[in-house]
Each structure stands twice: as structure tokens, then as C-alpha cells.
Design an enzyme around this catalytic site. Structure first.
Site, mmCIF file in Angstrom:
data_model
loop_
_atom_site.group_PDB
_atom_site.id
_atom_site.type_symbol
_atom_site.label_atom_id
_atom_site.label_comp_id
_atom_site.label_asym_id
_atom_site.label_seq_id
_atom_site.Cartn_x
_atom_site.Cartn_y
_atom_site.Cartn_z
ATOM 1 N N LYS A 112 9.932 -1.493 17.956
ATOM 2 C CA LYS A 112 9.728 -0.184 17.339
ATOM 3 C C LYS A 112 8.590 -0.214 16.307
ATOM 4 C CE LYS A 112 13.605 1.778 19.136
ATOM 5 N NZ LYS A 112 14.101 0.784 20.090
HETATM 6 C C1 LIG Z 1 14.715 0.812 21.319
HETATM 7 C C2 LIG Z 1 14.907 -0.505 21.999
HETATM 8 C C3 LIG Z 1 14.909 -0.618 23.409
HETATM 9 C C4 LIG Z 1 14.822 0.579 24.344
HETATM 10 O O1 LIG Z 1 13.575 1.221 24.319
HETATM 11 P P1 LIG Z 1 13.403 2.699 24.907
HETATM 12 O O2 LIG Z 1 12.009 3.091 24.604
HETATM 13 O O3 LIG Z 1 14.426 3.535 24.189
HETATM 14 O O4 LIG Z 1 13.689 2.642 26.378
HETATM 15 C C5 LIG Z 1 15.015 -1.879 23.957
HETATM 16 N N1 LIG Z 1 15.163 -2.974 23.171
HETATM 17 C C6 LIG Z 1 15.180 -2.909 21.815
HETATM 18 C C7 LIG Z 1 15.360 -4.151 21.030
HETATM 19 C C8 LIG Z 1 15.048 -1.676 21.178
HETATM 20 O O5 LIG Z 1 15.079 -1.614 19.831
#
Ligand SMILES: *Cc1c(COP(=O)(O)O)cnc(C)c1O
Length: 468
Positions: A112
Site C-alpha cells: 500500500k
Molecule cells: C491490500 C492487500 C492486498 C490486496 O490488494 P488489492 O488491491 O485489494 O487486490 C494483498 N496483500 C496485502 C498484503 C495487502 O495489504
């Protein structure tokens, strides 16, 4: 570049307006009205450039004149200056034709950060230009809250309020949010679960009076700015592995469909991506849709990869728009059907396009643990459970020709219990994570009540108050 809503009711907006709005006023999601194209020559020219330069080349066409080029370059440089590895998204080889793309070298150790660090700087700039302030309200099941706080702390034009379900995020995740001392950061532990938190935030967005008076903005994964920043690492990694001269495949641990949708966009822009694999845990709505053509949310089951414990996959609407022939009325009717009947069915042509564009699969809890263990025994590499889901599904996918890159979305130390169960010892902890364990925490506890939330935000947001 102009943007339209998937539900067709907003007209055309520029980049900065889309960035600040997050969710479109008609309930839809913003998408560009055309896809920038990279020629073969332009793709070849990505070879050997650094990540920041790749980020500039990929993002600039989406932004156009809304941010001057020199400012965009310095935003990118500052954003990725917060990363511990200046390559931002390094590749690690774990099999003869298998790589992990490490996206967790940012300040909160999950992917993120890659988008949030850019988004915060772009939003702050857009607000300063307009001489306005905004209030960001975001619900988190774990990783988004920490990344957003880290990116927005201390910014003049923005106050941030993060709701986490009380007692339902890990200690590392909670401390990442609650130990940040900046006065523009407000943590709320909500008496309820993640769906309750998400429900309150939605209620705020649907209350136009409150939304306008507090200038509420959204930074969850439907914000176009986040998708845009995630497109970059498909380009940087594909070219590092031989694109455009050979195609590359990707397996993406998927929840809200943001990360993998960014790969789909990269392909639309001309990057030769052979397979895009939707990898889910047992909360497998997307794998089921791919299999049966019916999109049907079921109850959420808690797993060892909690950031993917999602049944309403918001960004899927962007893909639906694309495979449905870009007809807003089609999206409106699908969403109405979802609301009234609890599911909808794709038309044959739409399902065909979904299957042309993607493969899909799921990994259960045992497969996830076994994959962490096998990878450790074969290579000494310690993967987090989300990454392990991506790897497990990639290894089960048939007829793979191109080299496969698995997106590695979190540092294993964020999920120490699962990792220890798999390999018999806890993963090494980064220093900043260890230090957080002794810092003072700061948060308020609120009832699951929208008026209580509005009252708290009104009291603490600087929107509408004199600049201090
Ligand atoms: C948010 C997240 C995901 C999923 O990503 P999306 O864009 O919602 O499909 C996968 N792994 C981790 C560690 C995340 O924080």
C-alpha cells in the site's frame, strides 16, 4: 487526460478533481477516457532506467497538465525516498522461471505504501493550489490505515481519520497507526467489525451535506491515483526480465482487485503481459466468478492473509465496465441487481473476455502454510502469507509459458504467527517495527454510530476553521 465515471453521470473531470473526489458522485468509479499507449521503441527505452524515472514516464500521461513535470518528478523522488531500498520494487528469483516482486520496502511494510506515498503528495499539492483543506476518512482491516497515516501525517492541508475494528487488527498493524504523534492524525477504534467501519465511512460519503461541509475525501483502493501508481511496477519488472522482447506473466494476491487491475491497465498501454492470474484465499468471489460467470458475495471467512478477506471487490467495477463494452447503463443495472438479488450473472461475451484477460485460482490455509514452508526449504526465502497465496496459485496454474512474477505484497514480519507456524521460527523484524513496540499509543474508542463519528470528526477536523 479526462476521466469519466463507470456509471456515466458525472461528465468529464480532470486528474486533480478525480484525485480529490475518490468515489464518483454517481456511486461509480473514475477511469480515463482513453488509455495512453507506449510504442515498442518507448518500451525498449525503459531498459536500465531507475524506478523513479519509470514512475514518471508511466504516470505523466495520466496527469497531463494538472501537475507540472518538474513538480511531478520531485513528488516521485520524495515519495520513494521513504523506501528502504532505492530500487523501490526489487525482483528476487525463487525458481528457474519464477520471481517475487518485493513491494513492501516502504515505511509500513506492505505494498500500500507504493501508491499511498505518491497519492498523499499529489493530494496535498492539489489542495494547496486551491487554497483548500480536506478531511480524509478511511476504514481499515489492517494495512491501508497504517500506510495512509504514514503518508498523510503532518500535511498542512489534510486531516486524517482512520477507523479500525477494535481488537481485530494485529498488534503490529495497530501500533503502526496509533504511535504516530502528528496532530492531524486521528485514530478511532470502532466497537464493531470491519464491515461496520466500512459501513460508517460509506454513510458519510452518501451524506452530501456532511461530505461537502467537511470536504471529505477518500483514499481507499478505488481512488484512481492509487491504481495509477501501481501500474508502474509492472513496467519496471517486465522490462527488467526481458520485455518487450518476451512476454511476462503475473500472479497477484487479490482482494479489492486494485493491484491486478493495474496490471490489466499496463497491458492495455502496450506492455506485453501474457497471463494475469487472480490469486485469492478461500474468500474466493473472484475465482468463482471466473469459473461460473456469477458474481456472488458470500460470508467472509477470517484467514491467515487478512488483507484479502474481502467479498465485495470494489475495483471489479472498472473491469466490468471494460468487458461490458463501456456502457454505463450496463454497470448501473448490474449494481442494482447485486443490491436487490445479492448477485449478478455475466453475459457469455463478458465471461469470455474475463477469461481471455485473466486466469484465476484460490489457495486454502493449508496450501498457504505449505507454500511458505516449501519456499523456505528450497531457497531460504521467508514469504508472507499473502505472497504465499500468489505463489501457490501460480504453481497450480497450467500451461504457463512466460516467466512468472508473483507480486509480494507484505513483509513476513507483519504476520509473524503464521510464518512461525510454517517454518518453525519467527521472521526477523525490521528495526522500526521493533521500536514501535515501546512508543505511546493514541486513539479513541467510538460506538458503531454514525452521529458519534460525525461529531468526533467535526470537533477535530480543521476544515472550515482558520488556518493555524
Ligand atoms: C491490500 C492487500 C492486498 C490486496 O490488494 P488489492 O488491491 O485489494 O487486490 C494483498 N496483500 C496485502 C498484503 C495487502 O495489504
Amino acid at each position: 487526460m479526462k476521466y469519466i465515471s463507470t456509471r456515466g453521470e458525472t461528465g468529464e473531470l480532470g486528474f486533480n478533481d478525480v484525485l480529490l473526489a475518490g468515489l464518483a458522485r454517481d456511486g461509480g468509479l473514475y477511469i480515463p477516457n482513453k488509455w495512453p499507449q507506449f510504442s515498442l521503441e518507448e518500451l525498449k527505452a525503459f531498459a536500465g532506467i531507475d524506478y523513479n524515472d519509470a514512475a514518471f514516464r508511466v504516470m505523466q500521461p495520466f496527469i497531463g497538465e494538472d501537475v507540472p513535470e518538474n513538480e511531478l518528478r520531485s513528488i516521485i523522488e520524495n515519495a520513494y525516498g521513504t523506501f528502504s531500498n532505492k530500487n523501490v520494487a526489487p525482483l528476487v528469483q525463487v525458481g528457474s522461471s519464477e520471481w517475487l516482486l518485493e513491494l513492501f520496502r516502504g515505511p509500513t511494510f506492505a505494498f500500500k505504501d507504493v501508491a499511498m506515498q505518491v497519492l498523499a503528495r499529489l493530494m496535498d499539492r492539489a489542495l494547496q493550489q486551491k487554497g483548500e483543506r480536506a478531511t480524509i476518512v478511511v476504514a481499515t482491516s489492517g494495512d491501508t490505515g497504517g500506510a495512509a497515516i504514514e503518508a498523510f501525517k503532518g500535511r498542512d492541508a489534510i486531516d486524517i481519520f482512520v477507523l479500525h475494528p477494535k481488537g481485530r487488527v494485529s498488534e503490529v498493524q495497530r501500533r503502526q497507526m496509533t504511535t504516530v504523534p502528528d496532530p492531524n492524525v486521528h485514530n478511532i477504534a470502532l466497537e464493531g467489525n470491519f464491515d461496520d467501519a466500512q459501513g460508517l465511512v460509506k454513510a458519510l460519503f452518501n451524506n452530501s451535506e456532511v461530505r461537502d461541509s467537511l470536504k471529505i475525501a477518500g483514499v481507499n483502493s478505488i481512488n484512481w491515483g492509487r491504481i495509477m501508481a501501481q501500474i508502474v511496477y509492472y513496467f519496471s519488472s517486465a522490462v527488467a526480465l526481458g520485455a518487450p522482447f518476451r512476454p511476462i506473466s503475473y500472479s497477484v494476491p487479490t482482494g479489492n482487485f486494485g493491484d491486478i487491475y493495474a496490471g490489466y491497465v499496463a497491458r492495455k498501454m502496450g506492455l506485453p503481459i501474457e497471463r494475469l492470474i487472480i490469486a485469492t484465499n478461500v474468500n474466493d468471489i473472484l475465482a468463482r466468478t471466473h469459473e461460473t460467470g456469477r458474481y456472488e458475495p458470500l460470508g467472509v471467512v477470517p484467514t491467515s492473509s487478512p488483507s484479502m478477506d474481502i467479498q465485495i471487490s470494489s475495483n471489479f467495477e472498472r473491469l466490468l465496465f471494460d468487458i461490458g463494452g463501456e456502457i454505463p447503463a450496463r454497470i448501473v443495472s448490474l449494481m442494482e441487481e447485486l443490491g436487490s438479488k445479492g448477485s449478478f450473472a455475466l453475459l457469455d461475451g463478458e465471461l469470455l473476455k474475463l477469461r481471455e484477460g485473466f486466469s484465476a485460482g484460490r489457495a486454502d490455509e493449508e496450501e498457504t502454510i505449505d507454500t511458505i514452508k516449501a519456499l523456505y526449504e528450497d531457497t531460504g526465502y521467508v514469504a508472507d502469507p499473502h505472497t504465499a497465496v500468489g505463489l501457490a496459485v501460480a504453481r497450480k496454474t497450467e500451461n504457463m509459458n512466460a516467466p512468472i512474477v508473483v507480486l509480494s505484497t507484505a513483509h513476513p514480519a507483519k504476520f509473524p504467527d503464521v510464518v512461525e507456524k510454517a517454518i518453525g521460527k519467527a521472521p526477523d523484524q525490521p528495526l522500526s517495527m521493533t521500536e514501535q513496540a515501546t512508543l505511546e499509543e493514541r486513539y479513541v474508542v467510538l460506538e458503531n454510530d454514525v452521529d458519534a463519528l460525525i461529531g468526533f470528526i467535526e470537533e477535530n477536523s480543521r476544515v472550515g476553521k482558520a488556518a493555524s
